[in-house]
Design a protein around this motif. Structure first.
Motif, PDB file in Angstrom:
ATOM      1  N   SER A 433      46.689  77.372 -86.491  1.00  0.00           N
ATOM      2  CA  SER A 433      46.857  78.833 -86.365  1.00  0.00           C
ATOM      3  C   SER A 433      45.907  79.344 -85.287  1.00  0.00           C
ATOM      4  CB  SER A 433      46.562  79.525 -87.689  1.00  0.00           C
ATOM      5  OG  SER A 433      45.217  79.288 -88.078  1.00  0.00           O
ATOM      6  N   ASN A 434      46.109  80.597 -84.906  1.00  0.00           N
ATOM      7  CA  ASN A 434      45.268  81.189 -83.863  1.00  0.00           C
ATOM      8  C   ASN A 434      44.736  82.524 -84.368  1.00  0.00           C
ATOM      9  OD1 ASN A 434      44.039  82.122 -81.553  1.00  0.00           O
ATOM     10  ND2 ASN A 434      45.887  82.151 -80.291  1.00  0.00           N
ATOM     11  N   PRO A 435      43.420  82.606 -84.685  1.00  0.00           N
ATOM     12  CA  PRO A 435      42.861  83.824 -85.247  1.00  0.00           C
ATOM     13  C   PRO A 435      42.453  84.865 -84.211  1.00  0.00           C
ATOM     14  CG  PRO A 435      41.184  82.137 -85.176  1.00  0.00           C
ATOM     15  CD  PRO A 435      42.427  81.503 -84.669  1.00  0.00           C
ATOM     16  N   SER A 436      42.628  84.562 -82.914  1.00  0.00           N
ATOM     17  CA  SER A 436      42.069  85.393 -81.843  1.00  0.00           C
ATOM     18  C   SER A 436      42.602  86.818 -81.850  1.00  0.00           C
ATOM     19  CB  SER A 436      42.366  84.756 -80.478  1.00  0.00           C
ATOM     20  OG  SER A 436      41.819  83.461 -80.389  1.00  0.00           O
ATOM     21  N   SER A 437      41.715  87.768 -81.557  1.00  0.00           N
ATOM     22  CA  SER A 437      42.113  89.171 -81.387  1.00  0.00           C
ATOM     23  C   SER A 437      42.968  89.340 -80.138  1.00  0.00           C
ATOM     24  CB  SER A 437      40.875  90.055 -81.296  1.00  0.00           C
ATOM     25  OG  SER A 437      40.121  89.979 -82.474  1.00  0.00           O
ATOM     26  N   PHE A 438      42.697  88.520 -79.135  1.00  0.00           N
ATOM     27  CA  PHE A 438      43.473  88.550 -77.889  1.00  0.00           C
ATOM     28  C   PHE A 438      44.329  87.274 -77.837  1.00  0.00           C
ATOM     29  CE2 PHE A 438      39.426  90.750 -77.253  1.00  0.00           C
ATOM     30  CZ  PHE A 438      39.888  92.017 -76.943  1.00  0.00           C
ATOM     31  N   GLY A 439      45.148  87.114 -78.861  1.00  0.00           N
ATOM     32  CA  GLY A 439      45.920  85.892 -79.036  1.00  0.00           C
ATOM     33  C   GLY A 439      47.092  85.765 -78.083  1.00  0.00           C
ATOM     34  N   GLY A 440      47.763  84.634 -78.171  1.00  0.00           N
ATOM     35  CA  GLY A 440      48.922  84.376 -77.319  1.00  0.00           C
ATOM     36  C   GLY A 440      48.557  83.999 -75.909  1.00  0.00           C
ATOM     37  N   LYS A 441      47.307  83.622 -75.673  1.00  0.00           N
ATOM     38  CA  LYS A 441      46.831  83.236 -74.342  1.00  0.00           C
ATOM     39  C   LYS A 441      46.179  81.856 -74.473  1.00  0.00           C
ATOM     40  CE  LYS A 441      46.120  88.068 -73.047  1.00  0.00           C
ATOM     41  NZ  LYS A 441      45.169  89.108 -72.632  1.00  0.00           N
ATOM     42  N   PRO A 442      46.944  80.794 -74.344  1.00  0.00           N
ATOM     43  CA  PRO A 442      46.451  79.446 -74.649  1.00  0.00           C
ATOM     44  C   PRO A 442      45.198  79.041 -73.894  1.00  0.00           C
ATOM     45  CG  PRO A 442      48.823  79.431 -74.328  1.00  0.00           C
ATOM     46  CD  PRO A 442      48.351  80.791 -73.922  1.00  0.00           C
ATOM     47  N   ASN A 443      45.032  79.538 -72.670  1.00  0.00           N
ATOM     48  CA  ASN A 443      43.899  79.102 -71.857  1.00  0.00           C
ATOM     49  C   ASN A 443      42.708  80.051 -71.938  1.00  0.00           C
ATOM     50  OD1 ASN A 443      42.995  76.973 -70.135  1.00  0.00           O
ATOM     51  ND2 ASN A 443      43.132  78.339 -68.363  1.00  0.00           N
ATOM     52  N   ASN A 444      42.815  81.070 -72.773  1.00  0.00           N
ATOM     53  CA  ASN A 444      41.667  81.954 -73.012  1.00  0.00           C
ATOM     54  C   ASN A 444      40.832  81.376 -74.154  1.00  0.00           C
ATOM     55  OD1 ASN A 444      43.105  83.554 -71.189  1.00  0.00           O
ATOM     56  ND2 ASN A 444      42.519  85.452 -72.227  1.00  0.00           N
ATOM     57  N   PRO A 445      39.548  81.716 -74.231  1.00  0.00           N
ATOM     58  CA  PRO A 445      38.723  81.184 -75.325  1.00  0.00           C
ATOM     59  C   PRO A 445      39.163  81.732 -76.681  1.00  0.00           C
ATOM     60  CG  PRO A 445      37.500  82.821 -74.067  1.00  0.00           C
ATOM     61  CD  PRO A 445      38.759  82.566 -73.302  1.00  0.00           C
ATOM     62  N   VAL A 446      39.107  80.873 -77.674  1.00  0.00           N
ATOM     63  CA  VAL A 446      39.359  81.355 -79.019  1.00  0.00           C
ATOM     64  C   VAL A 446      38.180  82.229 -79.439  1.00  0.00           C
ATOM     65  CG1 VAL A 446      38.299  79.360 -80.186  1.00  0.00           C
ATOM     66  CG2 VAL A 446      40.098  80.676 -81.339  1.00  0.00           C
ATOM     67  N   GLU A 447      38.421  83.316 -80.165  1.00  0.00           N
ATOM     68  CA  GLU A 447      37.368  84.196 -80.670  1.00  0.00           C
ATOM     69  C   GLU A 447      37.818  84.716 -82.044  1.00  0.00           C
ATOM     70  OE1 GLU A 447      38.887  87.249 -80.542  1.00  0.00           O
ATOM     71  OE2 GLU A 447      40.357  86.721 -79.022  1.00  0.00           O
ATOM     72  N   ASN A 448      37.017  85.598 -82.601  1.00  0.00           N
ATOM     73  CA  ASN A 448      37.277  86.086 -83.946  1.00  0.00           C
ATOM     74  C   ASN A 448      37.234  84.930 -84.967  1.00  0.00           C
ATOM     75  OD1 ASN A 448      37.744  88.313 -85.661  1.00  0.00           O
ATOM     76  ND2 ASN A 448      39.942  87.839 -85.782  1.00  0.00           N
ATOM     77  N   VAL A 449      36.306  84.006 -84.710  1.00  0.00           N
ATOM     78  CA  VAL A 449      36.068  82.877 -85.625  1.00  0.00           C
ATOM     79  C   VAL A 449      34.610  82.924 -86.083  1.00  0.00           C
ATOM     80  CG1 VAL A 449      37.870  81.318 -84.798  1.00  0.00           C
ATOM     81  CG2 VAL A 449      35.690  81.392 -83.604  1.00  0.00           C
ATOM     82  N   SER A 450      34.394  82.840 -87.380  1.00  0.00           N
ATOM     83  CA  SER A 450      33.025  82.877 -87.915  1.00  0.00           C
ATOM     84  C   SER A 450      32.343  81.524 -87.756  1.00  0.00           C
ATOM     85  CB  SER A 450      33.051  83.264 -89.397  1.00  0.00           C
ATOM     86  OG  SER A 450      33.640  82.218 -90.161  1.00  0.00           O
TER      87      SER A 450
END
Length: 589
Positions: A433-450
């Protein structure tokens, strides 16, 4: 027809033409060519005209004789030479042509000077107009006079017929102009009148696979030859036409092997570049065949090295065009590749690790510089151990209080660090899954992860977070200033993006270790519990055993320039996920 065949050939026409040009004629018993007879006659007429003109002026009475005015002669004179604007003046008149009437006047006279001049001019002009042009200038202007004798005759026709048939070809270019001395290079010949080409030769040796594609294009395959220049020619039924430039035979060669080093146990993917390598089927390193050989094109071959002995080894490329050898072009090294990784590059690339001291430290560690983690498929770079000053940089007036005091830290062990922040694609591939706030961007850094959630990722892959000391040492990459480069060139921060939020990784310049985005884009969780610095030197610090907050470093896309520094710190609740904090992984060799 001389050949007995029922046809009239060009050879027969040539023979007739030569007879016409060379046959003898006779005038008054004098043996003479027809062309010369015509010239003599015209010359004689011209001389007569000149004599008449001179005679008029010398003997005018003779030219003013009276003519009888009656009878048939008068009628002929009047009817043939008289006109309203004529050259004859009639003195008197007569209506009786046959003598029935009397003429008032008995004579007519030639109008003196005008009549004689006209007669002379008529004769002279007639002679001149009928005579052949025999002056050099006139001969040059006569396009049909091939032998420049002032006459267009059978000899000139024979000359034209001597070239009967297709015009010889003309070569304007040959592409390419060079090829292997072993032959086999396809060349394209451009020119005119190439339809009749029956052969192409290089150095006098016939090419193979001749193709006449059009009157202007011919293709062929070169034969083997001697290194150096060799003349090119096209051959047709009536001529051999040389090319304006020669074909150059060159030796098949290897110019580079990249990378030029690898682990002695083999398995290094290499790219061999050179000339005329097409058709390669075998690559040997140190005399041992490599695997996965692919002839990409005439200049490139790829392969995977076999196991070898530590030290330099020669590289050979073997194929239809022979063997090309690069002596001691590959170095087998005794370097350790972690069992969890795949080797990408054994030694640091000087174009990436620009600091010579860092390169030496990496090589001295005995570990491969660039690898890929097999579990997470993340590219990682080796960070050698060393000593540095951690905390506020000298002369940095923007430091926060928790960046001091600056203190000496020694890291005794090398470690691997992620080349970039973990991306959304890498996270999703492992976690589903992808928890990112700015999701749908595979080459962007994952964020919104504790911090706590990241431990699940690390447990599944065998990776870990870097300590705060490891992170700052890796970020600085041998520098002692607040930033390792010009801010806009190395970092995404709140004044240089147009799309709100995170940005694609590795789109700014890396630091001297080859790591991207260690300043900007997202904050990065570290392993340590947060605490203020203490004075004094420390070795391999890991932070306090417990605490209420975890450390994060590196600032984010939303920070102001004054925060974008190597020593900037952040503490955050490990249970709390937020849109501007991500992470970068580390691993022991």
């Amino acid at each position: 027809m001389s050949d007995g065949a029922q046809r009239f050939s060009a050879d027969d026409l040539r023979r007739v033409a030569r007879k016409l040009g060379e046959g003898d004629r006779h005038i008054d018993g004098v043996r003479i060519g027809r062309g010369r007879a015509r010239m003599w006659i015209m010359t004689a007429l011209a001389v007569c005209a000149v004599v008449l003109a001179v005679g008029y002026f010398a003997f005018p009475r003779f030219f003013l004789r009276e003519l009888p005015t009656s009878g048939f002669l008068k009628a002929q004179v009047l009817s043939g030479l008289t006109s309203p604007e004529g050259d004859l003046a009639i003195l008197g008149s007569s209506r009786d042509i046959h003598g029935e009437s009397k003429m008032k006047q008995s004579t007519i006279k030639f109008n003196s000077r005008l009549t004689s001049i006209a007669a002379s001019a008529v004769l002279a002009l007639s002679a001149i107009s009928l005579s052949p042009a025999i002056t050099p200038a006139a001969a040059q202007s006569c396009s049909g006079d091939n032998n420049n004798d002032g006459i267009v005759d059978g000899i000139d026709l024979a000359t034209v017929l001597g070239a009967w048939g297709s015009c010889p070809g003309v070569v304007t270019s040959v592409i390419p102009g060079h090829g292997s001395n072993l032959g086999g290079t396809q060349i394209t010949i451009n020119g005119t009148n190439l339809s009749g080409t029956t052969a192409v030769t290089i150095g006098g040796v016939a090419c193979t696979s001749l193709e006449v594609l059009s009157p202007t294009v011919v293709k062929a395959v070169t034969p083997a030859g001697t290194i150096g220049d060799a003349p090119i020619a096209i051959v047709s039924s009536n001529a051999t036409s040389p090319a304006p430039t020669p074909f150059t035979y060159v030796l098949q060669s290897i110019t580079s092997v990249s990378p030029n080093n690898g682990i002695y146990s083999g398995g290094t993917a290499i790219t061999i570049t050179g000339t005329f390598l097409s058709g390669a089927t075998i690559v040997k390193v140190g005399g041992v065949p490599a695997t996965n050989v692919v002839a990409v094109d005439s200049n490139t071959v790829t392969a995977v090295t076999p196991a070898g002995s530590v030290g330099a080894a020669s590289v050979e490329v073997i194929g239809a065009k022979g063997t090309a050898t690069a002596t001691n072009a590959f170095l087998y090294i005794a370097i350790v590749v972690p069992t969890w990784a795949t080797l990408l590059e054994a030694f640091p690339d000087p174009a990436v690790v620009t600091d010579a001291n860092l390169r030496a430290a990496i090589m001295a560690s005995g570990f491969a510089w660039r690898v890929r983690d097999n579990a997470a498929n993340i590219e990682m770079l080796l960070v050698p151990g060393g000593t540095f000053m951690m905390g506020c940089s000298p002369g940095d007036a923007e430091c926060s209080g928790d960046e001091s005091p600056a203190h000496q830290v020694t890291l005794t062990n090398a470690f691997y660090m992620g080349k970039t922040e973990v991306t959304q694609a890498e996270w999703q591939a492992e976690m589903g899954s992808n928890p990112s706030s700015f999701g749908g961007k595979p080459n962007n850094p994952v964020e919104n992860v504790s911090w706590d959630t990241i431990q699940n990722f690390n447990s599944a892959t065998g990776l870990r977070l870097p300590t705060e000391a490891e992170w700052e040492f890796a970020c600085r990459a041998g520098t002692t200033t607040a930033r390792y480069g010009e801010l806009n060139a190395i970092a995404w921060y709140n004044q240089n993006w147009t799309n709100y939020g995170t940005q694609p990784v590795a789109t700014k310049l890396p630091n001297a270790l080859g790591l991207y985005d260690t300043i900007g884009n997202v904050w990065e969780w570290c392993q340590d519990w947060y605490e203020p610095y203490a004075a004094g030197s420390v070795t391999n610090p890991t932070g306090p055993a417990t605490g209420g907050y975890r450390s994060a470093r590196g600032v984010s896309w939303g920070d102001y320039p004054n925060n974008c520094r190597c020593s900037q710190r952040l503490y955050w609740d490990p249970l709390n996920a937020v849109y501007n904090i991500g992470f970068r992984v580390a691993r022991n060799p």
